[in-house]
Design a protein around this motif. Structure first.
Motif, PDB file in Angstrom:
ATOM      1  N   LYS A  20      -9.845  -6.816  -6.849  1.00 23.56           N
ATOM      2  CA  LYS A  20     -10.749  -7.152  -5.582  1.00 23.56           C
ATOM      3  C   LYS A  20      -9.931  -6.822  -4.357  1.00 23.56           C
ATOM      4  O   LYS A  20     -10.599  -6.467  -3.287  1.00 23.56           O
ATOM      5  CB  LYS A  20     -10.605  -8.848  -5.472  1.00 23.56           C
ATOM      6  CG  LYS A  20      -9.644  -9.599  -5.340  1.00 23.56           C
ATOM      7  CD  LYS A  20      -9.973 -11.081  -5.520  1.00 23.56           C
ATOM      8  CE  LYS A  20      -8.106 -11.582  -5.313  1.00 23.56           C
ATOM      9  NZ  LYS A  20      -8.016 -13.316  -4.934  1.00 23.56           N
ATOM     10  N   ASN A  21      -8.750  -6.530  -4.814  1.00 19.73           N
ATOM     11  CA  ASN A  21      -7.803  -6.140  -3.801  1.00 19.73           C
ATOM     12  C   ASN A  21      -8.134  -4.592  -3.982  1.00 19.73           C
ATOM     13  O   ASN A  21      -7.087  -3.579  -2.703  1.00 19.73           O
ATOM     14  CB  ASN A  21      -6.179  -6.353  -3.359  1.00 19.73           C
ATOM     15  CG  ASN A  21      -5.553  -5.943  -4.897  1.00 19.73           C
ATOM     16  OD1 ASN A  21      -6.150  -5.321  -5.305  1.00 19.73           O
ATOM     17  ND2 ASN A  21      -4.874  -6.899  -4.430  1.00 19.73           N
ATOM     18  N   ASN A  22      -8.552  -3.558  -4.350  1.00 20.12           N
ATOM     19  CA  ASN A  22      -8.706  -2.231  -4.805  1.00 20.12           C
ATOM     20  C   ASN A  22      -8.846  -1.534  -2.641  1.00 20.12           C
ATOM     21  O   ASN A  22     -10.039  -2.109  -2.612  1.00 20.12           O
ATOM     22  CB  ASN A  22      -9.714  -1.853  -5.735  1.00 20.12           C
ATOM     23  CG  ASN A  22      -8.669  -1.721  -6.848  1.00 20.12           C
ATOM     24  OD1 ASN A  22      -7.592  -2.013  -6.940  1.00 20.12           O
ATOM     25  ND2 ASN A  22      -9.128  -1.734  -8.330  1.00 20.12           N
ATOM     26  N   VAL A  23      -9.219  -0.584  -2.345  1.00 21.36           N
ATOM     27  CA  VAL A  23      -9.132   0.120  -1.508  1.00 21.36           C
ATOM     28  C   VAL A  23     -10.930   0.146  -1.048  1.00 21.36           C
ATOM     29  O   VAL A  23     -11.673  -1.015   0.112  1.00 21.36           O
ATOM     30  CB  VAL A  23      -8.830   0.889  -0.748  1.00 21.36           C
ATOM     31  CG1 VAL A  23      -9.434   1.914   0.501  1.00 21.36           C
ATOM     32  CG2 VAL A  23      -7.013   1.040  -0.371  1.00 21.36           C
ATOM     33  N   HIS A  43       0.788  -1.118  -0.074  1.00 23.13           N
ATOM     34  CA  HIS A  43      -0.432   0.403   0.289  1.00 23.13           C
ATOM     35  C   HIS A  43       0.355   1.373   0.198  1.00 23.13           C
ATOM     36  O   HIS A  43       2.087   0.811   0.627  1.00 23.13           O
ATOM     37  CB  HIS A  43      -0.805  -0.165   1.191  1.00 23.13           C
ATOM     38  CG  HIS A  43      -2.282  -1.473   1.303  1.00 23.13           C
ATOM     39  ND1 HIS A  43      -1.629  -2.783   1.642  1.00 23.13           N
ATOM     40  CD2 HIS A  43      -3.427  -1.544   0.690  1.00 23.13           C
ATOM     41  CE1 HIS A  43      -3.009  -3.481   1.305  1.00 23.13           C
ATOM     42  NE2 HIS A  43      -3.960  -2.176   0.341  1.00 23.13           N
ATOM     43  N   SER A  44       0.293   2.204  -0.724  1.00 22.33           N
ATOM     44  CA  SER A  44       0.712   3.724  -0.740  1.00 22.33           C
ATOM     45  C   SER A  44       0.088   4.885  -0.677  1.00 22.33           C
ATOM     46  O   SER A  44      -1.378   5.016   0.541  1.00 22.33           O
ATOM     47  CB  SER A  44       1.539   3.529  -1.691  1.00 22.33           C
ATOM     48  OG  SER A  44      -0.288   3.705  -2.978  1.00 22.33           O
ATOM     49  N   ILE A  45       0.643   5.870  -0.122  1.00 19.45           N
ATOM     50  CA  ILE A  45      -0.423   7.188   0.036  1.00 19.45           C
ATOM     51  C   ILE A  45       0.123   7.764  -0.842  1.00 19.45           C
ATOM     52  O   ILE A  45       0.786   8.135  -1.637  1.00 19.45           O
ATOM     53  CB  ILE A  45       0.745   7.901   1.763  1.00 19.45           C
ATOM     54  CG1 ILE A  45       1.071   7.116   2.994  1.00 19.45           C
ATOM     55  CG2 ILE A  45       0.093   9.282   2.276  1.00 19.45           C
ATOM     56  CD1 ILE A  45       0.024   6.520   2.822  1.00 19.45           C
ATOM     57  N   ASN A  68      -0.890  -0.661  -3.596  1.00 15.66           N
ATOM     58  CA  ASN A  68      -0.474  -0.425  -4.859  1.00 15.66           C
ATOM     59  C   ASN A  68      -0.960  -1.396  -6.289  1.00 15.66           C
ATOM     60  O   ASN A  68      -1.307  -2.312  -5.648  1.00 15.66           O
ATOM     61  CB  ASN A  68       1.161  -0.971  -4.997  1.00 15.66           C
ATOM     62  CG  ASN A  68       1.642  -0.233  -3.746  1.00 15.66           C
ATOM     63  OD1 ASN A  68       1.408   1.059  -3.531  1.00 15.66           O
ATOM     64  ND2 ASN A  68       2.803  -0.853  -2.938  1.00 15.66           N
ATOM     65  N   PRO A  69      -0.637  -0.402  -7.433  1.00 18.56           N
ATOM     66  CA  PRO A  69      -1.256  -0.858  -8.526  1.00 18.56           C
ATOM     67  C   PRO A  69      -0.964  -1.877  -9.567  1.00 18.56           C
ATOM     68  O   PRO A  69       0.242  -2.833  -8.290  1.00 18.56           O
ATOM     69  CB  PRO A  69      -1.035  -0.261  -9.011  1.00 18.56           C
ATOM     70  CG  PRO A  69      -0.018   0.873  -9.246  1.00 18.56           C
ATOM     71  CD  PRO A  69      -0.173   1.118  -7.402  1.00 18.56           C
ATOM     72  N   ASP A  70      -1.862  -3.055  -9.313  1.00 18.60           N
ATOM     73  CA  ASP A  70      -1.331  -4.527 -10.159  1.00 18.60           C
ATOM     74  C   ASP A  70      -2.798  -4.591 -10.562  1.00 18.60           C
ATOM     75  O   ASP A  70      -3.446  -4.091 -11.471  1.00 18.60           O
ATOM     76  CB  ASP A  70      -1.517  -5.788  -9.204  1.00 18.60           C
ATOM     77  CG  ASP A  70      -2.768  -5.695  -7.970  1.00 18.60           C
ATOM     78  OD1 ASP A  70      -3.725  -5.009  -7.944  1.00 18.60           O
ATOM     79  OD2 ASP A  70      -2.565  -6.453  -6.657  1.00 18.60           O
TER      80      ASP A  70
END
Length: 70
Positions: free
Chosen positions: A65-68, A45-47, A59-61
């Protein structure tokens, strides 16, 4: 270290004032999670800053499904 951090969209305009981290519970204040990301406790994760406020994002991938906010 969390692989998944979910925004609760509980702010006045839908912004994330709190987050949910599996295994730790919900309603974790944004400033706490932001500080943990800055300390490197959640490397996936990032800010980002919006209107002067700092928020957490994955962080992008190639997965959605794992987007905030998903």
């Amino acid at each position: 270290m969390a692989n998944t951090i979910k925004g609760n969209q509980d702010g006045e305009n839908g912004e994330n004032e709190t987050y949910t981290i599996p295994g730790r519970g919900s309603n974790i204040p944004r400033r706490t999670v932001v500080q943990e990301v800055k300390e490197g406790k959640h490397p996936n994760h990032s800010i980002y800053k919006r209107d002067g406020e700092e928020y957490v994002r994955a962080n992008p991938d190639s997965q959605t499904k794992n987007n905030v906010n998903e």
